[in-house]
Design a protein around this motif. Sequence first.
Motif, mmCIF file in Angstrom:
data_model
loop_
_atom_site.group_PDB
_atom_site.id
_atom_site.type_symbol
_atom_site.label_atom_id
_atom_site.label_comp_id
_atom_site.label_asym_id
_atom_site.label_seq_id
_atom_site.Cartn_x
_atom_site.Cartn_y
_atom_site.Cartn_z
ATOM 1 N N GLN A 47 18.914 68.052 47.749
ATOM 2 C CA GLN A 47 19.207 69.350 47.106
ATOM 3 C C GLN A 47 19.353 70.446 48.159
ATOM 4 O OE1 GLN A 47 15.814 69.385 44.529
ATOM 5 N NE2 GLN A 47 16.886 68.330 42.867
ATOM 6 N N ALA A 48 18.523 70.391 49.206
ATOM 7 C CA ALA A 48 18.609 71.392 50.278
ATOM 8 C C ALA A 48 19.970 71.325 50.972
ATOM 9 C CB ALA A 48 17.488 71.165 51.298
ATOM 10 N N ALA A 49 20.448 70.107 51.212
ATOM 11 C CA ALA A 49 21.754 69.931 51.866
ATOM 12 C C ALA A 49 22.870 70.498 50.982
ATOM 13 C CB ALA A 49 21.999 68.451 52.155
ATOM 14 N N LEU A 50 22.809 70.190 49.681
ATOM 15 C CA LEU A 50 23.839 70.690 48.763
ATOM 16 C C LEU A 50 23.759 72.213 48.678
ATOM 17 C CD1 LEU A 50 23.701 68.054 45.855
ATOM 18 C CD2 LEU A 50 25.025 67.991 47.962
ATOM 19 N N ASN A 51 22.534 72.743 48.657
ATOM 20 C CA ASN A 51 22.360 74.204 48.620
ATOM 21 C C ASN A 51 22.904 74.867 49.886
ATOM 22 O OD1 ASN A 51 21.156 74.129 46.103
ATOM 23 N ND2 ASN A 51 19.068 74.060 46.910
ATOM 24 N N ALA A 52 22.944 74.091 50.976
ATOM 25 C CA ALA A 52 23.479 74.625 52.232
ATOM 26 C C ALA A 52 25.005 74.530 52.276
ATOM 27 C CB ALA A 52 22.885 73.852 53.422
ATOM 28 N N GLY A 53 25.603 73.904 51.251
ATOM 29 C CA GLY A 53 27.067 73.727 51.219
ATOM 30 C C GLY A 53 27.516 72.613 52.148
ATOM 31 N N MET A 54 26.635 71.632 52.339
ATOM 32 C CA MET A 54 26.949 70.521 53.250
ATOM 33 C C MET A 54 27.162 69.224 52.480
ATOM 34 S SD MET A 54 24.141 71.323 56.225
ATOM 35 C CE MET A 54 24.135 72.933 57.049
ATOM 36 N N MET A 55 27.896 68.319 53.109
ATOM 37 C CA MET A 55 28.024 66.988 52.525
ATOM 38 C C MET A 55 26.699 66.255 52.761
ATOM 39 S SD MET A 55 30.786 64.176 53.661
ATOM 40 C CE MET A 55 30.159 62.526 53.889
ATOM 41 N N CYS A 56 26.282 65.447 51.779
ATOM 42 C CA CYS A 56 24.990 64.760 51.946
ATOM 43 C C CYS A 56 25.096 63.264 51.685
ATOM 44 C CB CYS A 56 23.953 65.360 51.014
ATOM 45 S SG CYS A 56 22.318 64.649 51.303
ATOM 46 N N ILE A 57 24.642 62.498 52.651
ATOM 47 C CA ILE A 57 24.553 61.054 52.468
ATOM 48 C C ILE A 57 23.077 60.711 52.271
ATOM 49 C CG2 ILE A 57 24.967 58.782 53.519
ATOM 50 C CD1 ILE A 57 27.500 59.860 54.648
ATOM 51 N N GLY A 58 22.772 60.155 51.102
ATOM 52 C CA GLY A 58 21.392 59.773 50.799
ATOM 53 C C GLY A 58 21.059 58.479 51.524
ATOM 54 N N VAL A 59 19.826 58.382 51.990
ATOM 55 C CA VAL A 59 19.371 57.158 52.662
ATOM 56 C C VAL A 59 18.213 56.618 51.824
ATOM 57 C CG1 VAL A 59 18.435 56.174 54.791
ATOM 58 C CG2 VAL A 59 20.046 58.098 54.913
ATOM 59 N N GLY A 60 18.485 55.546 51.079
ATOM 60 C CA GLY A 60 17.451 55.013 50.192
ATOM 61 C C GLY A 60 18.091 54.452 48.938
ATOM 62 N N SER A 61 17.504 54.766 47.782
ATOM 63 C CA SER A 61 17.980 54.194 46.527
ATOM 64 C C SER A 61 18.949 55.137 45.811
ATOM 65 C CB SER A 61 16.761 53.910 45.633
ATOM 66 O OG SER A 61 17.134 53.968 44.288
ATOM 67 N N SER A 62 20.091 54.574 45.358
ATOM 68 C CA SER A 62 21.075 55.420 44.665
ATOM 69 C C SER A 62 20.554 55.850 43.285
ATOM 70 C CB SER A 62 22.414 54.700 44.547
ATOM 71 O OG SER A 62 22.212 53.445 43.994
ATOM 72 N N LYS A 63 19.542 55.112 42.767
ATOM 73 C CA LYS A 63 18.961 55.503 41.472
ATOM 74 C C LYS A 63 18.147 56.787 41.631
ATOM 75 C CE LYS A 63 18.620 51.084 39.145
ATOM 76 N NZ LYS A 63 18.176 49.923 39.927
ATOM 77 N N ILE A 64 17.544 56.955 42.809
ATOM 78 C CA ILE A 64 16.709 58.139 43.048
ATOM 79 C C ILE A 64 17.544 59.294 43.617
ATOM 80 C CG2 ILE A 64 14.748 59.042 44.410
ATOM 81 C CD1 ILE A 64 13.533 56.191 44.191
ATOM 82 N N LEU A 65 18.445 58.972 44.558
ATOM 83 C CA LEU A 65 19.199 60.032 45.247
ATOM 84 C C LEU A 65 20.546 60.272 44.568
ATOM 85 C CD1 LEU A 65 18.307 58.761 48.861
ATOM 86 C CD2 LEU A 65 17.151 60.561 47.562
ATOM 87 N N LYS A 66 20.499 60.429 43.242
ATOM 88 C CA LYS A 66 21.706 60.521 42.412
ATOM 89 C C LYS A 66 22.644 61.653 42.816
ATOM 90 C CE LYS A 66 19.273 59.287 38.201
ATOM 91 N NZ LYS A 66 18.001 59.939 38.283
ATOM 92 N N GLU A 67 22.066 62.751 43.319
ATOM 93 C CA GLU A 67 22.888 63.936 43.591
ATOM 94 C C GLU A 67 23.661 63.864 44.909
ATOM 95 O OE1 GLU A 67 20.732 67.756 42.625
ATOM 96 O OE2 GLU A 67 19.198 66.321 42.093
ATOM 97 N N ALA A 68 23.299 62.892 45.755
ATOM 98 C CA ALA A 68 23.977 62.784 47.060
ATOM 99 C C ALA A 68 25.443 62.376 46.865
ATOM 100 C CB ALA A 68 23.256 61.764 47.930
ATOM 101 N N HIS A 69 26.317 62.762 47.820
ATOM 102 C CA HIS A 69 27.735 62.404 47.715
ATOM 103 C C HIS A 69 27.946 60.903 47.867
ATOM 104 C CE1 HIS A 69 28.115 66.736 48.901
ATOM 105 N NE2 HIS A 69 28.992 66.674 47.921
ATOM 106 N N PHE A 70 27.064 60.265 48.629
ATOM 107 C CA PHE A 70 27.176 58.836 48.901
ATOM 108 C C PHE A 70 25.781 58.361 49.293
ATOM 109 C CE2 PHE A 70 28.371 55.011 51.264
ATOM 110 C CZ PHE A 70 29.445 54.539 50.540
ATOM 111 N N VAL A 71 25.450 57.103 48.988
ATOM 112 C CA VAL A 71 24.108 56.623 49.344
ATOM 113 C C VAL A 71 24.205 55.299 50.110
ATOM 114 C CG1 VAL A 71 21.835 55.906 48.456
ATOM 115 C CG2 VAL A 71 23.070 57.740 47.305
ATOM 116 N N VAL A 72 23.423 55.198 51.183
ATOM 117 C CA VAL A 72 23.289 53.921 51.904
ATOM 118 C C VAL A 72 21.800 53.561 51.888
ATOM 119 C CG1 VAL A 72 25.286 54.194 53.430
ATOM 120 C CG2 VAL A 72 23.081 55.148 54.146
ATOM 121 N N SER A 73 21.496 52.274 52.071
ATOM 122 C CA SER A 73 20.067 51.922 52.035
ATOM 123 C C SER A 73 19.382 52.205 53.364
ATOM 124 C CB SER A 73 19.879 50.472 51.601
ATOM 125 O OG SER A 73 20.409 49.639 52.584
ATOM 126 N N GLY A 74 20.169 52.299 54.437
ATOM 127 C CA GLY A 74 19.602 52.629 55.744
ATOM 128 C C GLY A 74 20.727 52.987 56.696
#
Length: 221
Positions: A176-203
């Motif tokens: 959420q902080a990254a999105l609030n900063a107007g930045m692209m965000c890649i979540g690192v972990g579970s896509s079920k938890i990091l739903k708001e990220a633009h893209f998710v990888v497990s590591g």
Amino acid sequence: MQSSACIFDLDGVIVDTARYHFLAWKRLTDQLGIHFTEEDNERLKGVSRMASLEIILEIGNKKVDESQKQEYATLKNNWYIDYISKMTPDEILPGSLAFIKELKNANIRVAIGSASKNTPMILERVGILELFDAVADGNIVRKAKPDPEVFIKAAEMVGIKPGKCVVFEDAVAGVQAALNAGMMCIGVGSSKILKEAHFVVSGLNEMNLKKLMTIKKDIRL
Ligand code: B16
Ligand code: MG
């Protein structure tokens, strides 16, 4: 990709310090008679030390005054420092070093954006302090994630506009902080938890420059 930057959260993205946070909080909660589980610990990811303590006191239904809170936070941090002072480069999460080095070779700025006040010590212990062009952490920001301050600061430090920065984050508050900063965000972990990220990888072992460029092409901020 020139004139762009990648900003990495530290705990949970580059190193797995969540278990040390858990062990230290657990020592405190055992002392206070609060039942605290690994599931509860999930709620503390990316959250500042004092905000974490507030959550723990809420779980235990305990009301304490400000000076006692400071005392508890210091106790926990001293135990946490005992653990992290023994960290070694082996604890860097798989793929992180290779990816960061690939970015640097391509002239992309790399920075840390972490809530932790212990960031310099962790980076130094695992031997990667020199790798980063800038380190924005809990020592220099006043507002905790999901406020964008830490990522905005990191972008300023490397001289890159927020819209040209990509953040790698493992915590919901961090995404959420990254999105609030107007930045692209890649979540690192579970896509079920990091739903708001633009893209998710497990590591970060799933990341490379080519993949990053492909993801970036598909995303309009
Ligand atoms: P400290 P990050 C965060 O780091 C941790 O995820 C979070 O669990 C911790 O409470 C916070 O740092 C503060 O850490 O007590 O060392 O200042 O994920 O933003 O790198
Ligand atoms: Mg994190």
